[in-house]
Design a protein around this motif. Structure first.
Motif, short mmCIF file in Angstrom:
data_model
loop_
_atom_site.label_atom_id
_atom_site.label_comp_id
_atom_site.label_asym_id
_atom_site.label_seq_id
_atom_site.Cartn_x
_atom_site.Cartn_y
_atom_site.Cartn_z
N VAL A 1 -0.71 -3.94 -0.89
CA VAL A 1 -0.83 -2.65 -1.20
C VAL A 1 -2.21 -3.14 -2.79
O VAL A 1 -2.40 -1.91 -2.20
CB VAL A 1 0.04 -3.03 -2.72
N GLU A 2 -2.64 -4.13 -2.42
CA GLU A 2 -3.96 -4.18 -3.19
C GLU A 2 -4.97 -3.51 -2.48
O GLU A 2 -5.86 -2.81 -2.92
CB GLU A 2 -4.43 -5.47 -3.23
N ASP A 3 -5.05 -3.84 -1.01
CA ASP A 3 -5.98 -3.00 -0.30
C ASP A 3 -5.91 -1.75 0.32
O ASP A 3 -6.52 -1.22 -0.12
CB ASP A 3 -5.63 -3.62 1.23
N PHE A 4 -4.06 -1.12 0.15
CA PHE A 4 -4.24 0.46 0.42
C PHE A 4 -4.60 1.30 -1.85
O PHE A 4 -5.10 1.78 -1.42
CB PHE A 4 -2.15 0.73 0.09
N LEU A 5 -4.16 0.22 -2.76
CA LEU A 5 -5.06 0.86 -3.62
C LEU A 5 -6.59 1.06 -4.10
O LEU A 5 -7.02 1.68 -4.49
CB LEU A 5 -4.08 -0.12 -4.95
N ARG A 6 -7.36 -0.04 -3.30
CA ARG A 6 -8.28 -0.54 -3.49
C ARG A 6 -8.92 0.74 -2.80
O ARG A 6 -10.30 1.30 -3.02
CB ARG A 6 -8.98 -1.88 -3.01
N ARG B 1 -11.55 8.22 -3.44
CA ARG B 1 -11.75 8.95 -5.22
C ARG B 1 -12.85 8.99 -5.63
O ARG B 1 -13.72 9.61 -6.58
CB ARG B 1 -11.13 8.67 -6.33
N ARG C 1 -0.95 -3.69 5.51
CA ARG C 1 -2.15 -3.63 5.04
C ARG C 1 -1.13 -3.96 3.44
O ARG C 1 -0.20 -3.68 3.35
CB ARG C 1 -2.12 -2.49 4.78
N ARG D 1 -8.19 3.02 -1.68
CA ARG D 1 -7.66 5.02 -2.47
C ARG D 1 -8.64 5.20 -3.79
O ARG D 1 -9.05 6.12 -3.74
CB ARG D 1 -6.00 5.15 -2.84
N ALA D 2 -8.24 4.03 -4.38
CA ALA D 2 -9.86 4.12 -5.53
C ALA D 2 -10.74 4.39 -4.78
O ALA D 2 -11.96 5.05 -5.40
CB ALA D 2 -10.11 2.80 -6.32
#
Length: 73
Positions: free
Chosen positions: A21-26, A32, A19, A28-29
């Protein structure tokens, strides 16, 4: 020779899909945003136990009482 063991029911580390980092942050957002949407929906139903103005008066009374104690001592 022993091999690295992994928990039953889990893939070995080499078999895990990568995965970014962009997929992880997306993801997570998005989680939220869903939590916020859920909270707003619950808040808009209006089944609060204590009205907001009562809480505001209680906080103001506590602050004024604390100030009275500080100033009078």
């Amino acid at each position: 020779m022993t091999s690295a063991s992994h928990e039953p029911g889990q893939d070995p580390p080499a078999d895990k899909p990568g995965r970014s980092v962009e997929d992880f942050l997306r993801a997570r957002a998005e989680r939220r945003r869903e939590r916020i949407r859920g909270q707003l929906a619950r808040d808009r139903q209006g089944d609060h136990l204590v009205p907001t103005w009562v809480m505001a008066v209680a906080v103001a009374a506590m602050v004024l009482g604390w100030l009275y104690l500080v100033i009078s001592s």
